[in-house]
Design a protein around this motif. Structure first.
Motif, PDB file in Angstrom:
ATOM      1  N   VAL A 172       0.860  -1.185   0.000  1.00 56.10           N
ATOM      2  CA  VAL A 172       0.000   0.000   0.000  1.00 56.10           C
ATOM      3  C   VAL A 172       0.891   1.228   0.000  1.00 56.10           C
ATOM      4  N   GLU A 173       0.320   2.329  -0.467  1.00 63.75           N
ATOM      5  CA  GLU A 173       1.055   3.578  -0.363  1.00 63.75           C
ATOM      6  C   GLU A 173       0.405   4.425   0.723  1.00 63.75           C
ATOM      7  N   ILE A 174       1.260   5.016   1.524  1.00 65.58           N
ATOM      8  CA  ILE A 174       0.752   5.887   2.580  1.00 65.58           C
ATOM      9  C   ILE A 174       0.542   7.275   1.999  1.00 65.58           C
ATOM     10  N   GLY A 175      -0.627   7.823   2.233  1.00 67.73           N
ATOM     11  CA  GLY A 175      -0.920   9.133   1.667  1.00 67.73           C
ATOM     12  C   GLY A 175      -1.494  10.070   2.702  1.00 67.73           C
ATOM     13  N   ASP A 176      -1.651  11.292   2.316  1.00 70.21           N
ATOM     14  CA  ASP A 176      -2.345  12.261   3.156  1.00 70.21           C
ATOM     15  C   ASP A 176      -3.733  11.715   3.477  1.00 70.21           C
ATOM     16  N   ALA A 177      -4.214  12.048   4.673  1.00 68.68           N
ATOM     17  CA  ALA A 177      -5.477  11.463   5.102  1.00 68.68           C
ATOM     18  C   ALA A 177      -6.625  11.822   4.161  1.00 68.68           C
ATOM     19  N   VAL A 178      -6.623  13.029   3.637  1.00 72.46           N
ATOM     20  CA  VAL A 178      -7.710  13.458   2.753  1.00 72.46           C
ATOM     21  C   VAL A 178      -7.415  12.958   1.335  1.00 72.46           C
ATOM     22  N   VAL A 179      -8.334  12.201   0.767  1.00 75.30           N
ATOM     23  CA  VAL A 179      -8.063  11.676  -0.571  1.00 75.30           C
ATOM     24  C   VAL A 179      -8.894  12.368  -1.651  1.00 75.30           C
ATOM     25  N   TYR A 180      -9.823  13.216  -1.278  1.00 74.18           N
ATOM     26  CA  TYR A 180     -10.719  13.812  -2.278  1.00 74.18           C
ATOM     27  C   TYR A 180     -10.961  15.266  -1.927  1.00 74.18           C
ATOM     28  N   ASP A 181     -10.875  16.096  -2.893  1.00 70.45           N
ATOM     29  CA  ASP A 181     -11.209  17.515  -2.762  1.00 70.45           C
ATOM     30  C   ASP A 181     -10.468  18.161  -1.587  1.00 70.45           C
ATOM     31  N   LYS A 182      -9.139  18.018  -1.646  1.00 71.44           N
ATOM     32  CA  LYS A 182      -8.322  18.565  -0.544  1.00 71.44           C
ATOM     33  C   LYS A 182      -8.556  20.060  -0.365  1.00 71.44           C
ATOM     34  N   GLU A 183      -8.880  20.722  -1.464  1.00 68.81           N
ATOM     35  CA  GLU A 183      -9.001  22.174  -1.415  1.00 68.81           C
ATOM     36  C   GLU A 183     -10.359  22.614  -0.879  1.00 68.81           C
ATOM     37  N   GLY A 184     -11.290  21.682  -0.750  1.00 71.94           N
ATOM     38  CA  GLY A 184     -12.590  22.051  -0.229  1.00 71.94           C
ATOM     39  C   GLY A 184     -13.417  22.886  -1.183  1.00 71.94           C
TER      40      GLY A 184
END
Lengths: 104, 977, 406
Positions: free
Chosen positions: B960-972
């Motif tokens: 698996v790749e570790i990523g930032d917790a937010v995976v969608y629409d980081k910009e809000g």
């Protein structure tokens, strides 16, 4: 089944109440002034006497008020219930176990 | 088999014949019989074999202490291990004898069992002469009286002696008269067939009432558990006769003397015609007289040199004699007897078909002792008697050793009226006469292998001797070494016998090592005036310890066995922790929702359309929310009104972030922590006015949070003017979510400006819907999409659901459940407390340092300065992206470093521990990013973003790749539509 | 029928000596932990001048009152290591102690009733497997196969959604375990002194040198506390505190029945745990009573709640009969993990805070505690369970992590 005399509602069975552990342990006024050891005392250490114990109860299924009781942990006999704002009543059966963290 | 029923006599209803079956044979008995009395009347001597040694056994007692005669009732409410001596005979009972092991009926019990909670001023336990007298006296004082009797008839010991004169009339007439008086009194409740089995602190009694027969329920509860809060308890619980320990004392035909008397007097059954009575005390003489009076040939063997009472006529009495062995194949046909002092070299034999035994009396102190009431060993009564009643209780009658009816009456009357007993302790011993403390009659064969101490457990004196030889000194150890007192009678038969036997086996120098069974409760032995024998050790020149020095084992509830289902009562099936349903629950059922349990609530999990599996349904729901419009029932979120001049100050201390300056008409998300700094709950709080807020909580946490707020407010900050009201059920909340949600809300609430400018994010408005329903609408999102939450009074909940459905119908509005909600929020890394946290997670661990104020003090803040919060290695919330984009990791999968992963899959546990760096808390397929993803708590996770790791589940290891917790629409970008 | 007639205990178990005036080690508390510690001190470390002081009767506290469940499927690494070491010792204990303790590896399942239960269960299973512990996540159908009397239908309030299952877990006969240790300890010269209550400590410049008892003063170089719920009472006398609270915990048995329950079933959500002992009695534990108490008894409504849960899951138990209830005193820490290690008093060691889980840990904790006493330094197994974790915040939070207690 304990029967506990709520200072507001009178005697009710234990299943109406929630238990809150040792009474007279105040949230430290200035936690940041405490050492880790002192903070740990507040977080995790409570008296555990075999004998008279000042403890907190809340009348969850009644008036929802927190109050204090003096109970003997050997006999489970409750000798007093009182408001949190009141001082611990002088027991008639002798002194309470020392409360090293107590902040009255 | 010959009938043992006499033509006349007894308290049975001879004009009402009852048919019953034991094994494959059908018998007849009479109304008023027990199964045991009917069996004995039919000449059944052997009722089964003993549990391990397979020795034939017969009915030994006439009450709850029976060790041998147990039946299983077959049919509707099949039940095992019922003592035949207490089971009331009923028509068509089909029964099988059991030998100490039951067979559980596996069919579902659809009968009703209920609980009753009552207050009573006086509760009298036991309706023998003392109890009846107490009831009469208590009733006369005008207070509320409850008389509880385990038998189906009143009278207690008088039932076995119906002809005895009581207050100038035959006992059974006297009982009927008292009964009539009590029944006529408005302040008296008589509970028959009701065994008080538990006595708890504060005079809290628990009793089981058997209300119907075994086969029918007659439209009422079968059994009822009474919970009584009692002003004053009178224990008139009587006493148990003891057996004696000699060879073959378990053979059918050996019976307690009082039982033989009761079968005759109460049931008209003469159990044997040639009777040997073996006694150590005077109480067996009236038994001998009763048996002789109806024609039995009776020989009394009295272990003492003389009796303290008048000898009955036509009875052969031999003093200083004991039974050393019973004779017979299956049942007793005779006894071998010898002189008590052992001077006879050759024992004599006597023929008999009944051996009635009396080894003295043990007060029935169980309920007294359950309350930690102290006991003392009374040397003259040869029994453990209460030293004094416990607070707000009185004792009367044989439980104190009062053995004569008149004494029981006056003592009962005093107890009932709350007066001091007129009976003096000395009088009790004088009236009882001397009892020989005979604990063991050595056998003629030099062994003790058939000297039964506890016949139900097949334990003999030899077992006790062996226990002492092994080093056992305490009664508790002997009990456990042997298993004495662990059967259904819980030591009613073997308890005191064992203690007595131990006094013969232990010598005084051993006694230093003897821990008392109930430390501090048995106050040694001593004079009848209650004087404590200093040290309580050896009591006489022979250096034999006293039973008082040994103490008893602990008396525990229940006094008599109680079926599990009776204790469950109504708390079964739908009434076991009743489910909470929202007002629109029925609509969601119609739409095909499957539900999950969250706290006590049923929440719609997903809405599958025909042919859809869960994945397909959730994918469709997710697309609807992200691409179109969808709605869900958010009613279950906890809602608490927080009011008062200091409400804002209070919230500012409870939440980790600032609330003091929240504007009226706005909402804010907040996190609350325990003093140890760990996340406790979260939710959005509305400010309705300067002094008025509505806090929302997690569904499962609502009650907990309310108590939490009360606790801090009342116990820490009582000076703050703030109070709390749960309004969870007063409001229904429907979330309308998705880029086209604005259109739906506009249609629902035509008076409301729903434009981006007119209704900004985190604002809320009160309005009236087109339907006329007042509503509070909030702009808030738990998905990142444009979303509104519509709150209306709970009464309109279903109506609102219908209105939202109708308003969105043309757009294709889609209902969704908690699973879709979880996917949408996980794509935005909004944590679920309890799923992404586990009590060891801080807001910082969740990546929400922004919610933790550095300026103000709040509950838990100090904990973040501790060493473990400032070292590396804390687990932090990140996303995991499986390299296989179709693979959804199981929630709970563990995360390890690449280097730690084994070569291939494991088909069992690892041989050497593999270090773990975290675990998967949430995992889904995302429609928005077109792949699977997970949230995980990983040690130093934020430092590992971009790195690969390995997820482990079911023996597999996948990259698996570790990523930032937010995976969608980081910009809000989506929240304003 | 015969197979449930347990074999007799050995002809001889232990001596009942008078206390000597001086020992190398005094162990306060003659329960499972105290006896095992004495045994391992003698066997592993060659220290035999030991007195075990018991205020009542040997193994008469929680050892005589627990429901005998043995398992090692704990969540966190530190707990897993301790309990798994213990389980490995259990597996050889009958041979080691030459005593048939009825260790029965009949498997233990922890039922899941909600989606969150399921997540927590899978998490624990996966952690267990990587820690070398046998663990499986099983479906309701597999639950039913292992225990046919469980109701896995959808018609109950909280249907069974699956379970964690540890096949090597099981039960043993509690008294027999204690007595097996006591016999071997007594054999090796350990003095088992009953009726001997510690009333104070002899101290010399911050070092313990002996104990005062109701049977006189007894000197020793080292004093180890293994007194479960009474530990606070002792440490108060020694001048320091331990963060435990003593609560009543109740349990119960039924009468004997033909064996119909082949495994051990625990459910945290509806709160019941039950096994059927070798002789045929159903053995069940209830929830911890909420208040502090040394009375060895609790409140009856706790038992009633327990019965509701039992009858929901096991309709066959409906007309089994409650035969006896009792209570122990459990010593609970805030993180539901024990405290095993050194204390602020030189020469004094403490082993407490096992809460509801002490029985299963007896062999593992016994070896680790003996090592700690013999070396005046913790064994790697108990190092994480030191008192100082409450200061650093490095807790081992077993209940917070939703691992099942007991």
């Amino acid at each position: 089944m304990l029967i506990i005399d709520c200072p507001h509602c009178g005697p009710r069975t234990e299943d109406e109440y929630g238990y809150g552990g040792q009474a007279h342990v105040a949230y430290p006024e200035d936690p940041s002034a405490l050492t880790d050891a002192e903070w740990a005392q507040y977080l995790f250490y409570r008296d555990n006497p075999k004998g008279l114990y000042s403890e907190r109860w809340v009348h969850s299924a009644g008036c929802r008020k927190w109050f204090n009781a003096v109970r003997d942990t050997r006999t489970y006999e409750i000798t007093a219930t009182y408001l949190p704002s009141d001082p611990r009543p002088a027991p008639h059966g002798g002194p309470l176990a020392p409360t090293t963290t107590a902040k009255e | 088999m010959t009938s043992r029923r006499l033509a006349t006599g007894g308290l049975i209803g001879r004009d009402e014949t009852i048919k019953f079956t034991l094994g494959s044979t059908t018998y007849a008995g009479f109304a008023g019989d027990t199964v045991a009395s009917a069996a004995l009347a039919n000449g059944i001597a052997r009722v089964g074999d003993s549990i391990y040694l397979r020795r034939p056994r017969g009915v030994m007692t006439c009450g709850v202490e029976e060790p041998n005669a147990f039946v299983r009732v077959e049919g509707g409410y099949g039940e095992s291990m019922l003592p035949a001596t207490t089971l009331e005979l009923a028509d068509d009972l089909q029964m099988t004898w059991e030998d100490g092991i039951g067979t559980l009926d596996q069919s579902v019990d659809d009968a009703e069992y209920d609980h009753m909670h009552v207050h009573t001023d006086v509760a009298i336990v036991g309706a023998g002469p003392a109890g009846l007298s107490a009831a009469r006296a208590a009733v006369a004082t005008g207070v509320r009286v409850t008389l509880l009797e385990q038998d189906f008839a009143l009278g207690g010991s008088l039932l076995g002696r119906p002809g005895e004169q009581v207050e100038g009339r035959p006992a059974h007439e006297w009982v009927q008269q008292v009964r009539a008086e009590l029944e006529a009194a408005p302040n008296c409740r008589i509970l028959l067939r009701t065994s008080v089995f538990g006595s708890y602190d504060n005079n809290y009694l628990v009793a089981l009432e058997k209300r119907t027969g075994h086969l029918t329920t007659e439209g009422m509860s079968r059994q009822r558990v009474w919970h009584l809060i009692v002003g004053r308890v009178v224990l008139a619980t009587g006493s148990f006769e003891r057996s004696l320990i000699f060879a073959g004392n378990d053979r059918p035909g050996v019976m307690l003397a009082s039982a033989a008397q009761a079968y005759l007097g109460r049931f008209g059954v003469l159990v044997g015609e040639r009777v040997v009575v073996f006694t150590t005390n005077d109480s067996a003489y009236p038994v001998a007289a009763d048996l002789a009076a109806v024609g039995a040939t009776v020989t009394v063997l009295d272990a003492r040199p003389s009796a303290g009472c008048q000898l009955p006529p036509a009875v052969d009495v031999r003093f200083g004699m004991v039974v050393v062995e019973t004779l017979g194949d299956e049942v007793v046909t005779g006894v071998r007897i010898a002189s008590a002092d052992g001077s006879d070299v050759v024992p004599q034999e006597l023929e008999c078909d009944l051996l009635a035994v009396s080894g003295g009396w043990s007060p029935n102190v169980s309920l007294h002792s359950q309350r930690q009431g102290a006991l003392r060993w009374d040397e003259r009564l040869v029994g453990f008697v209460p030293t004094a009643p416990v607070a707000r209780q009185a004792l009367a009658g044989a439980v104190l050793g009062t053995s004569w009816t008149e004494g029981c009456l006056s003592e009962g009357a005093a107890a009932g009226a709350d007066e001091v007993s007129p009976v003096h302790a000395g009088e009790r011993a004088d009236r009882a006469g001397a009892t020989a403390d005979l604990w063991l009659v050595p056998g003629p064969h030099g062994d003790l292998a058939t000297h039964f101490v506890d016949p139900q457990r097949d334990n003999t004196a030899a077992d006790v001797v062996r226990a002492v030889g092994a080093g056992m000194r305490s009664v508790e150890h002997v009990k456990r070494y042997t298993s004495i007192s662990t059967g259904l009678d819980q030591g009613k038969i073997g308890g005191v016998l064992t203690i007595g036997l131990l006094t013969q086996l232990l010598s005084a120098p051993d006694m230093a090592a003897v821990p008392a069974g109930q430390p501090g409760q048995v106050v040694g032995d001593g004079a009848e005036d209650g004087e404590v024998n200093e040290g309580g050790r050896a009591t006489n020149a022979s250096m034999r310890p006293s039973p008082g020095a040994l103490g008893t084992t602990t008396f525990r509830a229940p006094f008599t066995p109680v079926a599990f289902v009776a204790l469950a009562g109504r708390s079964r099936g739908q009434l076991y922790d009743p489910a909470r349903l929202t007002p629109s629950h029925g609509r969601q059922v119609e739409l095909g929702a499957r539900f999950e349990d969250v706290g006590q609530w049923k929440r719609a999990w997903y809405f599958a359309r025909h042919g859809e599996d869960m994945d397909a349904a959730v994918a469709r729901e997710c697309r609807a929310a992200r691409e179109n419009v969808a709605y869900m029932d958010a009613t279950t979120l906890g809602k608490i009104e927080v009011r008062g001049a200091d409400a804002a100050t209070f919230l500012n201390r409870i939440y980790t972030n600032a609330f003091a300056k929240l504007a009226v008409g706005k909402q804010r998300y907040g996190v609350m922590c325990r003093p140890d700094g760990m996340v406790f709950d979260d939710g959005v709080t509305f400010r309705l006015a300067d002094d008025r807020f509505v806090m929302t909580t997690t569904t499962g946490g609502a009650a907990r949070v309310l108590e939490w707020l009360e606790e801090w407010s009342q116990t820490e900050w009582p000076d703050l003017d703030v109070w709390f009201t749960s309004v969870t059920e007063q409001w229904t909340t429907i979330a309308v979510v998705g880029p086209r949600s604005r259109q739906v809300v506009a249609a629902l609430a035509p008076d409301l400006d729903v434009s981006k400018e007119g209704f900004e994010f985190m604002a809320f408005r009160d309005t009236t819907l087109a339907s006329g329903i007042p509503a509070r609408i909030a702009r808030v999102t738990f998905s990142g999409e444009l979303a509104f939450e519509i709150n209306v009074s709970g009464w309109y909940g279903q109506s609102l659901w219908d209105d939202v459905s109708a308003a969105g119908e043309s757009l294709g509005i889609t209902p969704y459940g908690t699973e879709t909600m979880h996917v949408l929020r996980a794509e935005k890394a909004y944590p679920i407390v309890g799923q992404d946290t586990d009590g060891t997670v801080t807001p910082q661990d969740l990546g929400m340092s922004w919610v933790v104020s550095t300026k103000k003090e709040f509950v838990g803040k100090r904990s973040y300065e501790r060493a473990s919060h400032n070292a590396t290695g804390r687990k932090q919330l990140v996303s995991l992206l499986p390299l296989d984009t179709t693979l959804r990791l199981p929630e709970g999968s563990q995360v390890i470093e690449q280097a730690a992963a084994p070569e291939g899959p494991l088909d069992g546990p690892a041989r050497m521990p593999i270090p773990m760096i975290g675990h998967v808390t949430s995992s889904y397929h995302s429609q928005a990013i077109g792949r699977s993803f997970a949230l995980a708590l990983v040690k130093d996770g934020r430092d590992r973003v971009g790195q690969q790791a390995v997820a482990s589940f079911g023996g597999r290891f996948v990259p698996v790749e570790i990523g930032d917790a937010v995976v969608y629409d980081k910009e809000g970008t989506r929240r304003d539509g | 029928m015969k197979q449930r007639d347990l074999p007799e205990h050995p002809e001889f178990l232990w001596h009942n000596p008078e206390p000597s005036s001086m020992y190398d080690v005094i162990i306060v508390g003659g329960g499972g932990h105290g006896l095992a510690t004495a045994y391992y001190l003698a066997k592993n470390h060659g220290i035999t001048r030991i007195a075990v002081l018991e205020r009542g009767w040997l193994a008469g506290g929680n050892m005589a009152r627990n429901t005998t469940i043995i398992r090692s499927n704990y969540l966190w690494d530190e707990s897993a290591a301790m309990y798994e070491q213990s389980l490995k010792l259990w597996e050889g204990l009958e041979d080691e102690l030459d005593y048939d303790i009825f260790f029965s590896q009949r498997g233990v399942m922890n039922l899941a009733h909600t989606l969150q239960d399921e997540r927590d269960s899978v998490r624990r299973v996966e952690a267990n497997r990587l820690n070398g512990i046998d663990a499986e996540w099983i479906t309701p159908e597999q639950v039913k196969e292992l225990c046919p009397i469980i109701n896995i239908g959808q018609d109950i309030r909280y249907p069974v959604m699956g379970a964690t299952y540890q096949p090597r877990a099981g039960i043993a006969k509690h008294d027999w375990v204690a007595w097996a240790y006591a016999r071997r300890a007594s054999d090796m010269g350990v003095d088992l002194i009953q009726n001997c209550e510690v009333t104070g400590f002899e101290m010399d410049h911050g070092r313990v040198t002996g104990v005062h008892t109701n049977r006189g003063t007894i000197h020793a170089g080292r004093v180890a506390l293994a007194a479960a719920g009474h530990t606070s009472v002792l440490t108060e006398m020694a001048g320091f505190r331990v963060p435990i609270q003593s609560h009543p915990l109740q349990a119960l048995v039924s009468e004997l029945h033909d064996i119909i329950h082949p495994t051990v079933v625990m459910s945290n959500h509806v709160h019941v745990y039950v096994s059927q002992a070798h002789k045929g009695e159903l053995v069940m534990g209830a929830g911890v009573d909420p208040y502090n108490g040394y009375g060895q008894r609790g409140s009856f409504h706790v038992i009633e709640q327990q019965m509701s849960a039992a009858v929901e899951l096991f309709p066959a138990f409906s007309r089994a009969h409650l035969l006896r209830t009792w209570g122990g005193i459990v010593d609970v820490t805030l993180d539901a993990s024990p405290i095993v290690g050194l204390t602020p008093v030189e020469g004094m060691y403490v082993n407490c805070g096992w809460g509801t889980g002490g029985f299963k840990a007896v062999p593992g904790a016994g070896t680790a505690f003996a090592h700690t006493i013999a070396n005046n330094a913790p064994h790697p197994l108990n190092e994480p369970f030191a008192l100082d974790r409450f200061e650093t915040g490095a807790l081992i939070d077993e209940h917070g992590a939703a691992a099942v207690a007991h």
